[in-house]
Design an enzyme around this catalytic site. Structure first.
Site, PDB file in Angstrom:
ATOM      1  N   ASP A 108      -2.811  -4.952  -3.775  1.00 45.20           N
ATOM      2  CA  ASP A 108      -2.858  -6.097  -4.470  1.00 45.20           C
ATOM      3  C   ASP A 108      -3.377  -6.010  -5.882  1.00 45.20           C
ATOM      4  O   ASP A 108      -4.362  -5.378  -6.067  1.00 45.20           O
ATOM      5  CB  ASP A 108      -3.820  -7.078  -3.561  1.00 45.20           C
ATOM      6  CG  ASP A 108      -3.967  -8.437  -4.345  1.00 45.20           C
ATOM      7  OD1 ASP A 108      -3.246  -9.432  -3.720  1.00 45.20           O
ATOM      8  OD2 ASP A 108      -4.970  -8.550  -5.192  1.00 45.20           O
TER       9      ASP A 108
ATOM     10  N   PRO B 202       0.819  -1.162   0.108  1.00 42.85           N
ATOM     11  CA  PRO B 202      -0.054  -0.011  -0.065  1.00 42.85           C
ATOM     12  C   PRO B 202       0.674   1.250  -0.144  1.00 42.85           C
ATOM     13  O   PRO B 202       0.179   2.323  -0.090  1.00 42.85           O
ATOM     14  CB  PRO B 202      -0.968  -0.128   1.334  1.00 42.85           C
ATOM     15  CG  PRO B 202       0.055  -0.826   2.128  1.00 42.85           C
ATOM     16  CD  PRO B 202       0.869  -1.825   1.389  1.00 42.85           C
TER      17      PRO B 202
ATOM     18  N   LYS C  82      -1.191   8.268 -13.683  1.00 42.99           N
ATOM     19  CA  LYS C  82      -1.747   9.883 -14.159  1.00 42.99           C
ATOM     20  C   LYS C  82      -0.356  10.786 -14.093  1.00 42.99           C
ATOM     21  O   LYS C  82       0.383  10.729 -13.255  1.00 42.99           O
ATOM     22  CB  LYS C  82      -2.810  10.350 -12.886  1.00 42.99           C
ATOM     23  CG  LYS C  82      -4.074   9.831 -13.224  1.00 42.99           C
ATOM     24  CD  LYS C  82      -5.111  10.414 -12.104  1.00 42.99           C
ATOM     25  CE  LYS C  82      -6.379   9.781 -12.048  1.00 42.99           C
ATOM     26  NZ  LYS C  82      -6.969   9.315 -10.743  1.00 42.99           N
TER      27      LYS C  82
ATOM     28  N   THR D 138      -3.425  -5.409   0.426  1.00 41.17           N
ATOM     29  CA  THR D 138      -4.117  -4.633  -0.051  1.00 41.17           C
ATOM     30  C   THR D 138      -4.208  -3.354   1.016  1.00 41.17           C
ATOM     31  O   THR D 138      -4.174  -3.522   2.178  1.00 41.17           O
ATOM     32  CB  THR D 138      -5.569  -5.193  -0.455  1.00 41.17           C
ATOM     33  OG1 THR D 138      -6.218  -4.081  -0.912  1.00 41.17           O
ATOM     34  CG2 THR D 138      -6.184  -5.741   0.765  1.00 41.17           C
ATOM     35  N   ALA D 139      -4.479  -2.205   0.378  1.00 38.63           N
ATOM     36  CA  ALA D 139      -4.785  -0.955   1.260  1.00 38.63           C
ATOM     37  C   ALA D 139      -5.874  -1.275   2.342  1.00 38.63           C
ATOM     38  O   ALA D 139      -5.770  -0.744   3.440  1.00 38.63           O
ATOM     39  CB  ALA D 139      -5.324   0.105   0.352  1.00 38.63           C
TER      40      ALA D 139
ATOM     41  N   ASP E 269       2.340   2.486 -11.980  1.00 41.90           N
ATOM     42  CA  ASP E 269       1.596   3.437 -11.777  1.00 41.90           C
ATOM     43  C   ASP E 269       1.574   4.349 -10.629  1.00 41.90           C
ATOM     44  O   ASP E 269       2.532   3.875  -9.641  1.00 41.90           O
ATOM     45  CB  ASP E 269      -0.132   3.260 -12.006  1.00 41.90           C
ATOM     46  CG  ASP E 269      -0.573   1.730 -11.579  1.00 41.90           C
ATOM     47  OD1 ASP E 269      -0.167   1.705 -10.237  1.00 41.90           O
ATOM     48  OD2 ASP E 269      -1.259   1.177 -12.373  1.00 41.90           O
TER      49      ASP E 269
ATOM     50  N   MET F  39     -11.451   4.215  -3.112  1.00 46.99           N
ATOM     51  CA  MET F  39     -11.887   5.152  -4.228  1.00 46.99           C
ATOM     52  C   MET F  39     -12.695   6.072  -3.703  1.00 46.99           C
ATOM     53  O   MET F  39     -13.785   6.294  -4.712  1.00 46.99           O
ATOM     54  CB  MET F  39     -12.041   4.335  -5.370  1.00 46.99           C
ATOM     55  CG  MET F  39     -10.918   3.548  -5.767  1.00 46.99           C
ATOM     56  SD  MET F  39     -11.086   2.826  -7.341  1.00 46.99           S
ATOM     57  CE  MET F  39     -11.882   1.283  -6.786  1.00 46.99           C
TER      58      MET F  39
END
Ligand code: SAH
Length: 515
Positions: free
Chosen positions: A95, A17, A62, A123-124, A40, A178
């Protein structure tokens, strides 16, 4: 399956994370052996900084003013690289299969017959609560965990999340990815569907990084509190009774050096160990290389040493790179380390001494001065140097050795340059750390670090830096050098890791309220 035996393999690797230490062993090993990395913006920059130079890097996240590379183009890139026979690490935050579109990439690879492997990551939604002191399951408080995307509350994807059912859940934890922008709409929806407004809730921003922030509030107040705190992505929201444990289990954001940026000017032989210790204490630790070392072969000096030195002559080393480069050149000339046994060996500085020790050499004499003419005089005070030669093994930034023969010592001094210090080209980010976004603390090990920073910034620039940053001079000679230049520093006369760490802790507790 693809029958082209030259096709590479794609590894969909979870980077974890944010904290670069949270990648798996397998993921980490692949990074150093692959041919290409496609990454990314959620991936820790520190992991990328360690990549060997031969690994080609493709950023597909981005960029200012531009959106993420469309998914089809990422898929195409992976297929193309593997088609060129390269082994590719597709590095993804957290993940790869948890809201990471890793599944889509794997499908594209399967479609093109490209072999792939998946290396899971933390995973976060697991790591974030863990670093916020929120156990996602807990006896009596939470018997289930639900991961949801908060990306869409209306439109075609909205149906994927059964908000009305989730609102009715009790004794469980809801973790939302998100969802920063959508938080007000999501909370409104949950409340409308009957979730109690006082249900404990939290937002965790930039989880596991040294900039992590946890904001807790009753559900109905969470959107307002998050907006007030100007929470930005990446952030998670967590809803459930387990959040009430945060006050007692908040172990990370309460670390003594949490959130403090410490910058070390390299080289420093114990940089890695120091970095580990400071990170353990919550600091953000980074290195700055203001010069790099280029070996130098001084043919005349080597010839002179060969022709003129005799058993019982001296070699004097004053810096770690001097030792390393000398020994390397010795080997390259086909000489056995045992051939050094005819010489007596002297050393100045702990770094050079430990480099010698690492090569199995215990020096016969330790000198304290750093300036060459003083070293020769110091040696002459303690030894009979009549008709002896002293080879001074050096780098080029050390004081030039023209007037080296100490009066009356009788010794012949042979200066020998084995490396050159070249100024490094600083990255924009590094320059800014010295001139704008000052770190909380700058560690300056040795005279060379101090001189190099002074050269980069001028003395005035250095003074400005010292006014905005706690500068710590490490080692007696660094302390002297800083004093000579009139730079205000905290003094750490020894470079023992424990002493440095304690000094940083003391300074942090003193300044905590002022910065
Ligand atoms: N595959 C990733 C998730 C990618 S989706 C994983 O498994 O973690 C991106 C979302 O993940 C962000 O919008 C945020 O909600 C969450 N996220 C990722 N890294 C985070 C972090 N360090 N802190 C808080 N949330 C994070």
């Amino acid at each position: 399956m693809n029958d082209n035996k030259f096709t590479g393999r794609v590894y969909l690797v979870g980077a974890g994370p944010g904290d670069p230490d949270l990648i798996t062993r397998r993921g980490y090993a692949l990074l150093s052996t692959c041919d290409a990395v496609v990454y990314d913006n959620l991936v820790s920059r520190e992991l990328l900084a360690e990549l060997p130079a031969r690994v080609e890097c493709h950023y597909v996240g981005k960029q200012a003013g531009r959106h993420t590379l469309p998914q089809e183009q990422i898929n195409e890139l992976l297929v193309r690289l593997a088609g060129q026979g390269k082994n590719v690490v597709r590095l993804k935050g957290g993940d790869p299969f948890v809201f990471g579109r890793g599944g889509e990439e794997a499908l594209a690879l399967a479609e093109h017959g490209i072999p792939f492997s998946v290396v899971p990551g933390i995973t976060a939604g697991i790591a974030g609560p863990a670093y916020a002191g929120i156990p996602v399951t807990h006896r009596g408080k939470s018997g289930h965990v639900v991961f949801v995307t908060g990306h869409e509350t209306s439109g075609p994807d909205a149906a994927d999340v059964p908000w009305s059912k989730l609102a009715g859940l009790r004794n469980g934890t809801l973790v939302g990815y998100m969802g920063v922008a959508q938080l007000p709409a999501i909370v409104e929806r949950l409340l409308a569907e009957g979730m109690p407004p006082d249900r404990p809730a939290a937002v965790i921003e930039r989880a596991t990084s040294t900039a992590q922030r946890t904001i807790t509030a009753p559900l109905c107040e969470l959107p307002h509190r998050a907006a007030q705190a100007d929470v930005k992505p990446p952030a998670l929201f967590v809803i459930g009774e387990v959040i009430s444990l945060h006050d007692r289990l908040d172990w990370f954001e309460t670390l003594p050096l949490f959130g403090r940026r410490v910058l070390l000017v390299q080289p420093f032989p114990h940089a890695e160990e120091l970095g580990c210790r400071l990170r353990e204490l919550g600091a953000e630790f980074s290195n700055l290389r203001v010069f790099h070392i280029k070996s130098e072969y001084d043919r005349r000096a080597w010839a002179r040493v060969q022709a003129r030195t005799r058993p019982g002559d001296w070699l004097h080393f004053s810096e770690a790179p001097g030792v390393a480069n000398f020994l390397e050149m010795w080997r390259k000339q086909g000489k056995d380390i045992r051939a050094l046994s005819i010489y007596s060996i002297a050393v100045a500085g702990v770094d050079a001494e430990s480099e010698l020790n690492a090569a199995g050499i215990i020096p016969d004499l330790i000198t304290t001065s750093e300036i060459e003419s003083d070293i020769a005089a110091e040696m002459a005070d303690q030894l009979d140097l009549q008709d002896r030669r002293v080879v001074m093994v050096r780098g080029t930034m050390a004081d030039a050795g023209s007037d080296l023969r100490p009066p009356g010592s009788g010794a012949e001094i042979i200066p020998m340059i084995v490396y050159r210090r070249m100024p490094a080209v600083l990255e924009q980010n590094d320059l800014e750390q010295l001139t704008i976004n000052f770190p909380h603390m700058l560690l300056l090990p040795g005279t060379t670090a101090i001189r190099a920073v002074a050269e980069f910034l001028t003395i005035d620039g250095f003074k400005k830096l010292a006014n905005n940053t706690t500068c710590v001079a490490l080692g007696a000679s660094a302390v002297d050098a800083a004093r000579t230049l009139g730079i205000t520093v905290i003094e750490s006369p020894v470079t023992a890791i424990d002493t440095i760490v304690q000094l940083i802790l003391d300074s942090a507790s003193k300044r905590r309220d002022t910065r």
